[in-house]
Design an enzyme around this catalytic site. Structure first.
Site, short mmCIF file in Angstrom:
data_model
loop_
_atom_site.label_atom_id
_atom_site.label_comp_id
_atom_site.label_asym_id
_atom_site.label_seq_id
_atom_site.Cartn_x
_atom_site.Cartn_y
_atom_site.Cartn_z
N HIS A 1 17.72 -7.79 5.89
CA HIS A 1 18.90 -8.23 5.16
C HIS A 1 18.73 -9.61 4.54
O HIS A 1 19.19 -9.85 3.43
CB HIS A 1 20.11 -8.24 6.10
CG HIS A 1 21.39 -8.62 5.43
ND1 HIS A 1 21.93 -7.89 4.38
CD2 HIS A 1 22.24 -9.66 5.63
CE1 HIS A 1 23.05 -8.46 3.98
NE2 HIS A 1 23.26 -9.53 4.72
N SER B 1 24.31 -11.24 -0.17
CA SER B 1 25.20 -10.52 0.73
C SER B 1 26.65 -10.64 0.25
O SER B 1 26.95 -10.22 -0.87
CB SER B 1 25.01 -11.04 2.16
OG SER B 1 25.64 -10.19 3.08
N ASP C 1 17.27 -2.96 5.65
CA ASP C 1 18.44 -3.83 5.85
C ASP C 1 19.44 -3.12 6.77
O ASP C 1 19.97 -2.07 6.41
CB ASP C 1 19.08 -4.12 4.49
CG ASP C 1 20.22 -5.11 4.55
OD1 ASP C 1 20.83 -5.27 5.62
OD2 ASP C 1 20.52 -5.72 3.51
#
Length: 248
Positions: free
Chosen positions: A228, A102, A198
């Site tokens: 995610h 991320s 996601d």
């Protein structure tokens, strides 16, 4: 090293918590996500793999994250980028394979651009490049914009827990480190793992980053039903396989 928590003191006195496993080959360096910490599922799985396989592994908490010092509200992309570079410079001998999740995917790219001679390869999980400007910013409500203008901070609701603070300083600073549109000057092998379901980083955003990397050796894996976090057993297996390929 025995994976115990240790601390690196930064010039301003703040201590960054880190854990490391000594091993052969390039060191795998884990860069976690926004508000994540080094004791998370994927980092723990990579630590277990490193111990079993005899590879070097380093993980850490950014300023204001986990057990590191600092107020999260005072954190910025600049600060967390500097944290990553400090750990890479002071604790890693030889080449590194950066593994970023991320926000950590964005920071991994910034670190690779700053230290091209140190980075051998990269694994990016749901990389949130430019997330402040391109993902979070466009979704701000009128209420959020008013709070940022009046107070410099907005409490953002979260699907993963309590609301958390987002500052105007984070937005302003994040814009300084934008890497999209590219080209992104990274020429090492890169593996991207991205969930098709996601809700935080659209797969099209991650694919844009993959396409803009200058490296000819980029593999983008779309996990159609993946979320995610990509922390299910099958997702962890894909992550470890990607890391194993690049440290070989």
């Amino acid at each position: 090293m025995d994976d115990a928590i240790r601390y690196l003191t930064r010039p301003d006195g703040a201590r960054l918590a880190w854990r490391a496993i000594k091993g052969a080959g390039p060191t795998v360096v884990w860069l976690g996500g926004f508000r994540s910490e080094m004791a998370a599922t994927k980092a723990d799985a990579l630590a277990a793999w490193a111990k079993a396989a005899g590879h070097g592994f380093l993980r850490f908490d950014y300023f204001g994250h986990g057990v590191s010092d600092g107020d999260f509200r005072a954190g910025t992309i600049s600060r967390w980028r500097d944290d990553a570079l400090a750990l890479l410079d002071e604790l890693v001998e030889g080449p590194a394979v950066l593994c970023g999740s991320s926000m950590g995917g964005w920071l991994a790219c910034l670190a690779a651009i700053a230290r091209p001679e140190r980075v051998k390869a990269m694994v990016l999980i749901a990389p949130a490049a430019d997330f402040t400007e391109k993902l979070m910013g466009p979704e701000l409500s009128d209420e959020a914009r008013a709070a940022l203008a009046a107070d410099g901070v907005w409490m953002r609701p979260s699907a993963y827990g309590d609301p958390y603070p987002i500052t105007q300083a984070l937005f302003d600073d994040g814009a300084r480190w934008s890497i999209l549109p590219g080209p992104v000057p990274i020429e090492v092998p890169v593996r991207v793992l991205q969930g098709g379901a996601d809700p935080d980083v659209p797969w099209t955003h991650a694919l844009e980053l993959a396409n803009e990397l200058k490296s000819p050796d980029v593999v983008f894996t779309l996990i159609k039903d993946g979320d995610h976090r990509l922390s299910r057993p099958q997702d962890i297996a894909r992550l470890i396989a990607a890391v194993e390929e690049l440290v070989a």
